[in-house]
Design a protein around this motif. Sequence first.
Motif, PDB file in Angstrom:
ATOM      1  N   PRO A  35      -4.635  26.093 -10.129  1.00 33.31           N
ATOM      2  CA  PRO A  35      -4.362  25.157 -10.982  1.00 33.31           C
ATOM      3  C   PRO A  35      -5.170  24.311 -11.549  1.00 33.31           C
ATOM      4  CG  PRO A  35      -2.991  25.231  -8.815  1.00 33.31           C
ATOM      5  CD  PRO A  35      -3.965  26.221  -8.806  1.00 33.31           C
ATOM      6  N   GLU A  36      -4.859  23.758 -12.636  1.00 31.94           N
ATOM      7  CA  GLU A  36      -5.805  22.557 -13.364  1.00 31.94           C
ATOM      8  C   GLU A  36      -6.110  21.634 -12.379  1.00 31.94           C
ATOM      9  OE1 GLU A  36      -5.574  19.699 -17.326  1.00 31.94           O
ATOM     10  OE2 GLU A  36      -3.953  20.664 -16.602  1.00 31.94           O
ATOM     11  N   LYS A  37      -7.254  21.390 -12.238  1.00 30.35           N
ATOM     12  CA  LYS A  37      -7.729  20.185 -11.214  1.00 30.35           C
ATOM     13  C   LYS A  37      -7.187  18.813 -11.520  1.00 30.35           C
ATOM     14  CE  LYS A  37     -12.309  22.257  -9.916  1.00 30.35           C
ATOM     15  NZ  LYS A  37     -13.527  22.276 -10.206  1.00 30.35           N
ATOM     16  N   PHE A  38      -7.053  17.911 -10.533  1.00 34.98           N
ATOM     17  CA  PHE A  38      -6.633  16.479 -10.842  1.00 34.98           C
ATOM     18  C   PHE A  38      -7.746  15.781 -11.291  1.00 34.98           C
ATOM     19  CE2 PHE A  38      -3.678  17.752  -7.354  1.00 34.98           C
ATOM     20  CZ  PHE A  38      -2.395  17.221  -8.096  1.00 34.98           C
ATOM     21  N   ALA A  39      -7.569  14.543 -11.987  1.00 36.08           N
ATOM     22  CA  ALA A  39      -8.425  13.727 -12.547  1.00 36.08           C
ATOM     23  C   ALA A  39      -9.539  13.278 -11.489  1.00 36.08           C
ATOM     24  CB  ALA A  39      -8.027  12.475 -13.313  1.00 36.08           C
ATOM     25  N   ASN A  40     -10.852  12.802 -11.806  1.00 36.22           N
ATOM     26  CA  ASN A  40     -11.499  12.300 -10.715  1.00 36.22           C
ATOM     27  C   ASN A  40     -10.973  10.861 -10.354  1.00 36.22           C
ATOM     28  OD1 ASN A  40     -13.764  14.453 -10.814  1.00 36.22           O
ATOM     29  ND2 ASN A  40     -14.670  13.393 -12.550  1.00 36.22           N
ATOM     30  N   ALA A  41     -11.359  10.665  -9.096  1.00 39.29           N
ATOM     31  CA  ALA A  41     -10.972   9.237  -8.531  1.00 39.29           C
ATOM     32  C   ALA A  41     -11.087   8.079  -9.544  1.00 39.29           C
ATOM     33  CB  ALA A  41     -11.617   9.079  -7.207  1.00 39.29           C
ATOM     34  N   ASN A  42      -9.852   7.236  -9.790  1.00 38.34           N
ATOM     35  CA  ASN A  42      -9.785   6.139 -10.490  1.00 38.34           C
ATOM     36  C   ASN A  42      -9.884   6.254 -12.012  1.00 38.34           C
ATOM     37  OD1 ASN A  42      -9.438   4.448  -7.873  1.00 38.34           O
ATOM     38  ND2 ASN A  42     -11.842   5.102  -7.744  1.00 38.34           N
ATOM     39  N   THR A  43      -9.607   7.547 -12.649  1.00 41.41           N
ATOM     40  CA  THR A  43      -9.571   7.693 -13.819  1.00 41.41           C
ATOM     41  C   THR A  43      -8.329   8.043 -14.179  1.00 41.41           C
ATOM     42  OG1 THR A  43     -10.205  10.010 -13.337  1.00 41.41           O
ATOM     43  CG2 THR A  43     -11.905   8.375 -13.589  1.00 41.41           C
ATOM     44  N   PHE A  44      -8.076   8.097 -15.661  1.00 42.86           N
ATOM     45  CA  PHE A  44      -6.833   8.474 -16.563  1.00 42.86           C
ATOM     46  C   PHE A  44      -7.155   9.178 -17.698  1.00 42.86           C
ATOM     47  CE2 PHE A  44      -3.563   7.812 -19.664  1.00 42.86           C
ATOM     48  CZ  PHE A  44      -2.415   8.006 -18.845  1.00 42.86           C
ATOM     49  N   LYS A  45      -6.672  10.356 -17.647  1.00 41.02           N
ATOM     50  CA  LYS A  45      -7.102  11.146 -18.758  1.00 41.02           C
ATOM     51  C   LYS A  45      -5.630  11.697 -19.595  1.00 41.02           C
ATOM     52  CE  LYS A  45     -11.361  12.887 -17.055  1.00 41.02           C
ATOM     53  NZ  LYS A  45     -12.335  14.002 -16.659  1.00 41.02           N
ATOM     54  N   VAL A  46      -5.928  11.925 -21.105  1.00 38.77           N
ATOM     55  CA  VAL A  46      -4.910  12.655 -21.592  1.00 38.77           C
ATOM     56  C   VAL A  46      -5.399  13.586 -22.569  1.00 38.77           C
ATOM     57  CG1 VAL A  46      -3.153  12.265 -23.436  1.00 38.77           C
ATOM     58  CG2 VAL A  46      -3.411  10.391 -21.863  1.00 38.77           C
ATOM     59  N   ASN A  47      -4.587  14.961 -22.590  1.00 41.13           N
ATOM     60  CA  ASN A  47      -5.464  16.067 -23.280  1.00 41.13           C
ATOM     61  C   ASN A  47      -4.419  16.549 -23.913  1.00 41.13           C
ATOM     62  OD1 ASN A  47      -5.572  19.234 -23.056  1.00 41.13           O
ATOM     63  ND2 ASN A  47      -7.460  18.370 -23.414  1.00 41.13           N
ATOM     64  N   TYR A  48      -4.809  16.890 -25.319  1.00 39.33           N
ATOM     65  CA  TYR A  48      -3.734  17.635 -26.365  1.00 39.33           C
ATOM     66  C   TYR A  48      -4.615  18.888 -26.915  1.00 39.33           C
ATOM     67  CZ  TYR A  48      -0.992  18.854 -30.058  1.00 39.33           C
ATOM     68  OH  TYR A  48      -0.412  19.763 -31.248  1.00 39.33           O
ATOM     69  N   ASN A  49      -3.897  20.039 -26.752  1.00 37.80           N
ATOM     70  CA  ASN A  49      -4.512  21.153 -27.512  1.00 37.80           C
ATOM     71  C   ASN A  49      -3.708  21.924 -28.380  1.00 37.80           C
ATOM     72  OD1 ASN A  49      -3.648  23.641 -25.773  1.00 37.80           O
ATOM     73  ND2 ASN A  49      -4.549  22.381 -24.185  1.00 37.80           N
ATOM     74  N   GLN A  50      -3.965  22.506 -29.472  1.00 35.48           N
ATOM     75  CA  GLN A  50      -3.376  23.057 -30.344  1.00 35.48           C
ATOM     76  C   GLN A  50      -3.985  24.487 -30.756  1.00 35.48           C
ATOM     77  OE1 GLN A  50       0.130  21.879 -32.012  1.00 35.48           O
ATOM     78  NE2 GLN A  50      -0.380  24.239 -32.363  1.00 35.48           N
ATOM     79  N   LYS A  51      -3.047  25.532 -30.844  1.00 36.75           N
ATOM     80  CA  LYS A  51      -3.518  26.929 -31.360  1.00 36.75           C
ATOM     81  C   LYS A  51      -2.567  27.134 -32.315  1.00 36.75           C
ATOM     82  CE  LYS A  51      -4.075  28.414 -27.045  1.00 36.75           C
ATOM     83  NZ  LYS A  51      -4.317  29.339 -26.034  1.00 36.75           N
ATOM     84  N   LEU A  52      -3.314  27.887 -33.271  1.00 36.87           N
ATOM     85  CA  LEU A  52      -2.454  28.553 -34.390  1.00 36.87           C
ATOM     86  C   LEU A  52      -2.725  30.150 -34.772  1.00 36.87           C
ATOM     87  CD1 LEU A  52      -2.915  25.686 -37.256  1.00 36.87           C
ATOM     88  CD2 LEU A  52      -0.944  26.090 -35.695  1.00 36.87           C
ATOM     89  N   PHE A  53      -1.869  30.895 -34.834  1.00 39.22           N
ATOM     90  CA  PHE A  53      -2.198  32.367 -34.928  1.00 39.22           C
ATOM     91  C   PHE A  53      -1.649  32.965 -36.293  1.00 39.22           C
ATOM     92  CE2 PHE A  53      -1.198  30.979 -30.873  1.00 39.22           C
ATOM     93  CZ  PHE A  53      -2.531  31.654 -29.894  1.00 39.22           C
ATOM     94  N   LEU A  69      -6.947  29.616 -34.631  1.00 39.73           N
ATOM     95  CA  LEU A  69      -7.520  28.291 -34.622  1.00 39.73           C
ATOM     96  C   LEU A  69      -7.414  27.626 -33.474  1.00 39.73           C
ATOM     97  CD1 LEU A  69      -9.437  26.190 -36.029  1.00 39.73           C
ATOM     98  CD2 LEU A  69      -7.546  25.731 -37.430  1.00 39.73           C
ATOM     99  N   GLY A  70      -8.136  27.122 -32.669  1.00 39.64           N
ATOM    100  CA  GLY A  70      -7.896  26.313 -31.481  1.00 39.64           C
ATOM    101  C   GLY A  70      -8.570  24.833 -31.583  1.00 39.64           C
ATOM    102  N   LEU A  71      -7.735  23.639 -31.388  1.00 38.44           N
ATOM    103  CA  LEU A  71      -8.286  22.440 -31.149  1.00 38.44           C
ATOM    104  C   LEU A  71      -8.046  21.700 -29.861  1.00 38.44           C
ATOM    105  CD1 LEU A  71      -7.391  21.003 -34.678  1.00 38.44           C
ATOM    106  CD2 LEU A  71      -9.644  21.790 -34.266  1.00 38.44           C
ATOM    107  N   ASN A  72      -9.084  21.097 -29.063  1.00 36.64           N
ATOM    108  CA  ASN A  72      -8.556  20.454 -27.956  1.00 36.64           C
ATOM    109  C   ASN A  72      -9.177  19.220 -27.928  1.00 36.64           C
ATOM    110  OD1 ASN A  72      -7.900  20.933 -25.104  1.00 36.64           O
ATOM    111  ND2 ASN A  72      -9.912  20.293 -24.815  1.00 36.64           N
ATOM    112  N   PHE A  73      -8.298  18.271 -27.662  1.00 30.63           N
ATOM    113  CA  PHE A  73      -8.765  16.692 -27.667  1.00 30.63           C
ATOM    114  C   PHE A  73      -8.516  16.356 -26.244  1.00 30.63           C
ATOM    115  CE2 PHE A  73      -7.124  17.571 -32.078  1.00 30.63           C
ATOM    116  CZ  PHE A  73      -8.132  16.814 -32.909  1.00 30.63           C
ATOM    117  N   ASN A  74      -9.542  15.249 -25.792  1.00 29.51           N
ATOM    118  CA  ASN A  74      -9.312  14.440 -24.698  1.00 29.51           C
ATOM    119  C   ASN A  74      -9.559  13.010 -24.878  1.00 29.51           C
ATOM    120  OD1 ASN A  74      -9.352  16.581 -22.510  1.00 29.51           O
ATOM    121  ND2 ASN A  74     -11.640  17.016 -22.812  1.00 29.51           N
ATOM    122  N   ILE A  75      -8.372  12.423 -24.507  1.00 29.68           N
ATOM    123  CA  ILE A  75      -8.298  10.988 -24.959  1.00 29.68           C
ATOM    124  C   ILE A  75      -8.517  10.097 -23.768  1.00 29.68           C
ATOM    125  CG2 ILE A  75      -6.452   9.218 -25.987  1.00 29.68           C
ATOM    126  CD1 ILE A  75      -4.832  11.849 -27.161  1.00 29.68           C
TER     127      ILE A  75
END
Length: 735
Positions: A224-242, A729-735
């Motif tokens: 599974p995807e790892k949890f965030a590092n201690a005392n952090t908050f992350k938002v991620n969005y990715n989009q792929k088009l075929f 086409l793939g885009l990946n954002f970390n907010i």
Amino acid sequence: MKKIIITLILGFSAILQAQNTISGKITDTKKQPLIGVSIYAPELHKGTSTDENGKYTLENLPNGKLKLTLAFIGFTTQNKTINLQQNETTLDIILDETAFQIDEVIVSTAFNKIQTQNVMKVEHSSIKELQKKGTATLIEGLATIPGVSQVSTGTSIGKPVIRGLSGNRVLVYSQGVRLENQQFGDEHGLGLNDAGVESVEVIKGPASLLYGSDALGGVLYFNPEKFANANTFKVNYNQKLFSNTLGSNSSLGIKTSTDNWKFSARGTYDIHSDYTIPDGNRVTNTRYNETDFKTGIGYSNSKFSSVLRYNFNKLDLGIPENGVAEQTTSKKTDYPSQAIDNNLLSLNNIFFFKNSKLDVDLGYIANDRSELAEGNIAVLHMKLKTFNYDAKYHLPKLGKIESILGIQGMQQTNKNSGEKYLIPDAKTNDFGIFGTGNYEWKTNVIQAGIRFDNRKISSESHGIIGNEGYFETLDKSYDSFNASVGYKTNLAKNFILRGNLASGFRAPNLAELTSNGVHEGTNRYEIGNPNLKTEQNVQTDLNLEYKNSHLEFFANGFYNSVNNYIYTSPAGTQINGFDVFDYVQNKANLFGGEIGLHFHPHPLDWLHFESSFETVTGKKQNGNFLPLIPANNWNNTISTDFNIKKWLEEGFATLNVSSTFNQNNVSGFETKSNGYTLVNLGFGGKIKLGKTAFDINLNANNLFDKTYIAHLSRLKTDGIPNIGRNIVLGLNFNI
């Protein structure tokens, strides 16, 4: 919002007192601090990274021995075992530079070593690396790993094949528990989305010692995807088009952690039209859509670590029956179709004692599978409910000997409520007990183990005697003893030799024991055999591996002898106009291997050349060939790493040429397949626009729109080609 969420979570852990702390500084060989090095404690699902001075701190750690993994791109991964007996420990580390990929910790084997320390050769690939190849589905990405192929139905359904073995002979693990979803049928996919998955490990060979029945051919283990590092908050969005399927894949995830608590959630939606073949036509009703949701919450302190995860996966799959017929770009599935709901709940726990620990994994899976005909009628409707348990006690280390005792089990029920019964209502109960040990000295490692298993299967009678769909009452019990032994040594500097001898087993599944009717998509009448015996195999593996700063080379060879191999054979008769096939058994032998290299010339640090070749041959005792054996493949990739001023970092460009050879070694009812060569391009990197940064990748698969039919395509009998050119086409954002 970010501050509010972190404050709420901190409130839960405010009363907790820190026990042990590790801190230190990480530098390179020139004693320069390294920024952003990952320091991760896998058993606690907890990590941090170094700051601008190369310093780090991990708090609230248990007493006793704790494993830490230190990883940084461009540097050799280190796996440290720390004995924590005091409140504060200082650990300064120097990392060595390397041109090759990070040496990952292998989770799917018993002792969680990094690969260079592991007795068994295990293929590890991150999902991010697979996604860079622009494949539309998870199984397509897996099929790019040497030794792994797929039995496919269009672009929506794929079943893994490891060294010529597939179906119930390959076991899939997700969230630490075995995945059960009616996987006996060729027309049934994994039911697993790559969103929220960190990496996959592939064991190519019998792994029954650790996993019991159905691991006779190998294991796919998804981390599974790892949890965030201690005392952090992350938002991620990715989009792929075929471009080919006019498809879209959207995924949104959040995760946050404190020193003790951690939380993550990710939602994904995937939708595609019928896929296009090179002549411009679409293959009717290969469209599909998928909804996936994963979430997890964890807690760890000085005594234990616990993670509760949940995964909901909903699939709506069109079943292609008419080949190239009605042409449409609609994404709404037509009939017939499959509707599948899969719920997976897992609880993974580790209890820490002074010099030992106990791993307890519990899992519950509810799989609801329907085949819908015109009018939304569920012709086939099966509900599979599975409870898994797995407990492993890591005994106190005795000198250089590590040892594990474990028990595993499964309780499973299958219920039918549709018009048609493919298999009867039934119950399956598994129980296994095993022990394994690992002895390491200098650069040598010996690992061995033994295991006993019992599987009980009971089913209910159904239907009218003599008619299609009639099943007799079944009550069977299968026992099996298995063992494995492996040895790893460094023949010379940078030169590793591994040898493994292991046995595996697989109890017959319900379809093989009870079938009495026309099997979906095969156009043949299949008759099961309640007297089938347990498949039992012994496989010998040899692995040679050489790695220096500019060249990596590997060669894997295997010989797999399978007693009581189960397969379908034509009976020479017909029922209701369909040819009859019986389930029979014979001894079988499979042999072959993989060979490859990765060349990184100096001083052209930006250039990489990778090449691999894989082959497998499968024969019955009478000399005839086994069915569903993949064709030989030669895969070559040239790639470059680069940066463009300050706006593109970690840039890459790839040219891949994959050549699949003729497959003339076919079973009696298969047809031969012609070879083909596909050319694929890839480009991407991290784009920085002011304070905004995002990853991008652009892929062109089957660049020259080659017409081909893969040997393991289930649409091959109708002469339907595989997918044509596909721009991704793939885009990946970390907010």
